[in-house]
Each structure stands twice: as C-alpha cells, then as structure tokens.
Design a protein around this motif. Structure first.
Motif, PDB file in Angstrom:
ATOM      1  N   LEU A 142       0.796  -1.229   0.000  1.00 31.53           N
ATOM      2  CA  LEU A 142       0.000   0.000   0.000  1.00 31.53           C
ATOM      3  C   LEU A 142       0.828   1.278   0.000  1.00 31.53           C
ATOM      4  N   LEU A 143       1.996   1.250   0.632  1.00 28.70           N
ATOM      5  CA  LEU A 143       2.814   2.463   0.746  1.00 28.70           C
ATOM      6  C   LEU A 143       3.511   2.716  -0.576  1.00 28.70           C
ATOM      7  N   GLN A 144       3.129   3.802  -1.252  1.00 31.55           N
ATOM      8  CA  GLN A 144       3.651   4.103  -2.575  1.00 31.55           C
ATOM      9  C   GLN A 144       5.124   4.513  -2.505  1.00 31.55           C
ATOM     10  N   GLY A 145       5.430   5.437  -1.626  1.00 31.23           N
ATOM     11  CA  GLY A 145       6.773   5.948  -1.478  1.00 31.23           C
ATOM     12  C   GLY A 145       7.057   7.099  -2.430  1.00 31.23           C
ATOM     13  N   PRO A 146       7.730   8.147  -1.970  1.00 32.48           N
ATOM     14  CA  PRO A 146       8.198   8.270  -0.582  1.00 32.48           C
ATOM     15  C   PRO A 146       7.080   8.561   0.416  1.00 32.48           C
ATOM     16  N   TRP A 147       5.928   9.043  -0.111  1.00 28.13           N
ATOM     17  CA  TRP A 147       4.768   9.313   0.742  1.00 28.13           C
ATOM     18  C   TRP A 147       3.704   8.257   0.514  1.00 28.13           C
ATOM     19  N   ALA A 148       2.717   8.249   1.348  1.00 25.28           N
ATOM     20  CA  ALA A 148       1.688   7.200   1.296  1.00 25.28           C
ATOM     21  C   ALA A 148       1.029   7.107  -0.074  1.00 25.28           C
ATOM     22  N   MET A 149       0.737   8.261  -0.676  1.00 25.77           N
ATOM     23  CA  MET A 149       0.035   8.294  -1.957  1.00 25.77           C
ATOM     24  C   MET A 149       0.974   8.466  -3.146  1.00 25.77           C
ATOM     25  N   GLY A 150       2.274   8.519  -2.890  1.00 27.18           N
ATOM     26  CA  GLY A 150       3.221   8.686  -3.982  1.00 27.18           C
ATOM     27  C   GLY A 150       4.158   9.853  -3.745  1.00 27.18           C
ATOM     28  N   ASP A 151       4.223  10.754  -4.722  1.00 27.02           N
ATOM     29  CA  ASP A 151       5.205  11.842  -4.659  1.00 27.02           C
ATOM     30  C   ASP A 151       4.791  12.990  -3.749  1.00 27.02           C
ATOM     31  N   ALA A 152       3.496  13.126  -3.483  1.00 29.77           N
ATOM     32  CA  ALA A 152       3.006  14.280  -2.727  1.00 29.77           C
ATOM     33  C   ALA A 152       2.576  13.881  -1.315  1.00 29.77           C
ATOM     34  N   TYR A 153       2.969  14.695  -0.350  1.00 31.14           N
ATOM     35  CA  TYR A 153       2.518  14.510   1.035  1.00 31.14           C
ATOM     36  C   TYR A 153       1.014  14.788   1.114  1.00 31.14           C
ATOM     37  N   THR A 154       0.298  13.953   1.857  1.00 26.51           N
ATOM     38  CA  THR A 154      -1.135  14.155   2.103  1.00 26.51           C
ATOM     39  C   THR A 154      -1.433  13.905   3.579  1.00 26.51           C
ATOM     40  N   VAL A 155      -2.682  14.117   3.960  1.00 28.57           N
ATOM     41  CA  VAL A 155      -3.074  13.844   5.345  1.00 28.57           C
ATOM     42  C   VAL A 155      -2.914  12.367   5.698  1.00 28.57           C
ATOM     43  N   ALA A 156      -2.874  11.488   4.693  1.00 23.23           N
ATOM     44  CA  ALA A 156      -2.679  10.061   4.968  1.00 23.23           C
ATOM     45  C   ALA A 156      -1.330   9.796   5.626  1.00 23.23           C
TER      46      ALA A 156
END
Length: 206
Positions: A142-156
């Motif tokens: 589930l963890l896309q990397g580097p952030w949960a949803m991919g390239d962009a930081y989100t509340v996730a």
C-alpha cells in the motif's frame, strides 16, 4: 472560522492535529484525559456521544473520526495541498488508504498494545501478530513511497505516522522487515508541522 480539536496526547487524534498544523489552520486544542475517563463525562459526550477522540468543532457543528476530519481539513484548506481535492478518484484513493488504517490496522494494534486490562502471554502474541500482518500489507503493497500516496505529502501520511510511531515505541517496527515504514516515519517526523504537534501534545519523537 475558528476550529477546536479535542484530543488525547499521543492517541490517534494526533493525525488530525498534524493535519491542522500542516494546513496552517487557526485552531484551539482541548485535551481530553482518557486515563482519567474525561471522554465519558456528560460534557464531552455532548460533543461526541461515542466518547472517543478526536472531535473537531467547526462553525457548522462537530465532526468526528480522523478520516472525516482530515478530509475536511484538506478540502477547506486547499492551498496547503494536503490532498488532491480536484480529483474525486484521487481523493477517494487516499480515503481508501485512510479507511484501511482506521478499520483494519488501528483496531488490531490498539487491542495488542492498549487493552485494559493488558493482554498477556499467547493472547498478546496473537494480537501483535495479527496487527503486524497489517503493517506488512502497508509495507509490501500500500505504501507508494516516498509518501503514502506517492510523490506528494497528504493527510494520509500523518495518519500512518500515528501507527508506525506506536509500533516503534513498542519495539515492533523492525527496520530489516519494515524499511519503507521506518523511512516514512522518519520523513514525517522531520516535518516542522509534525514537530509542532508533538510539542503541543507534550510527547516525544521516536
């Protein structure tokens, strides 16, 4: 608009607290002492009848549940870019990730670490094993990397951090088995907004 977040230090409401800090929102904090049973008082039950944190008081009323509160913050502060609010699909994909954390990971690791009375022996071992299977799913799929949803930081990301923080505190987040989760935890924890939330709640980085 003035917001008020009802929270308990280090509990899952930290995710909503982080989201507010990341958004640059104007908000007040009110601590609810779970150990003292403050969440069961008539005063707090009038705010959240479920008797849990978080709760967010807005000009329109009270919202509960991290998933909802974080989505609301992202939508009402679009300039902070805490979610892709222009794409219903991408917003839904993020909410699916948050829903997994809320409904699958949180109940299992919460039971393993915070049951009252505490779990012991084989019961605790089994609960931890069940919880760590969910961490493995995030790590491996589930963890896309580097952030949960991919390239962009989100509340996730702030939400996932709550649970990896708990696991690291308990000595469960083996860097060899969970390298992506450990990297993600360190990456989130280094953010100024997260450091402000930790300081405001009087809790330490891990």
């Amino acid at each position: 608009m003035m917001l008020k977040l009802y929270y308990s230090p280090g509990a899952c409401a930290l995710a909503s607290h982080i989201a507010l800090e990341e958004a640059g929102a104007e908000f007040e904090l009110e601590k609810i002492d779970l150990k003292q049973g403050q969440q069961k008082t008539p005063e707090y039950l009038a705010i959240n009848p479920a008797g849990v944190t978080p709760a967010l008081r807005t000009d329109e009323g009270v919202l509960t549940q991290n998933l909802v509160i974080m989505g609301y913050i992202a939508q009402t502060h679009p300039e902070a870019k805490l979610a892709d609010v222009d794409s219903s699909f991408e917003f839904g994909r993020m909410q699916a990730f948050n829903g997994f954390l809320a409904s699958s990971l949180h109940p299992l690791i919460g039971r393993a670490l915070f049951s009252r009375p505490p779990l012991e022996g084989e019961a605790k071992d089994a609960a931890i094993e069940a919880g760590m299977m969910k961490y493995a799913l995030v790590e491996d799929s589930l963890l896309q990397g580097p952030w949960a949803m991919g390239d962009a930081y989100t509340v996730a990301d702030g939400y996932l951090y709550v649970f990896t923080r708990w696991a690291r505190q308990a000595g469960l987040l083996d860097p060899a088995r969970y390298p992506k989760l450990n990297d993600h935890l360190d990456r989130v924890q280094a953010r100024p907004a997260v450091q402000r939330a930790l300081a405001a709640e009087g809790i330490d980085a891990v």
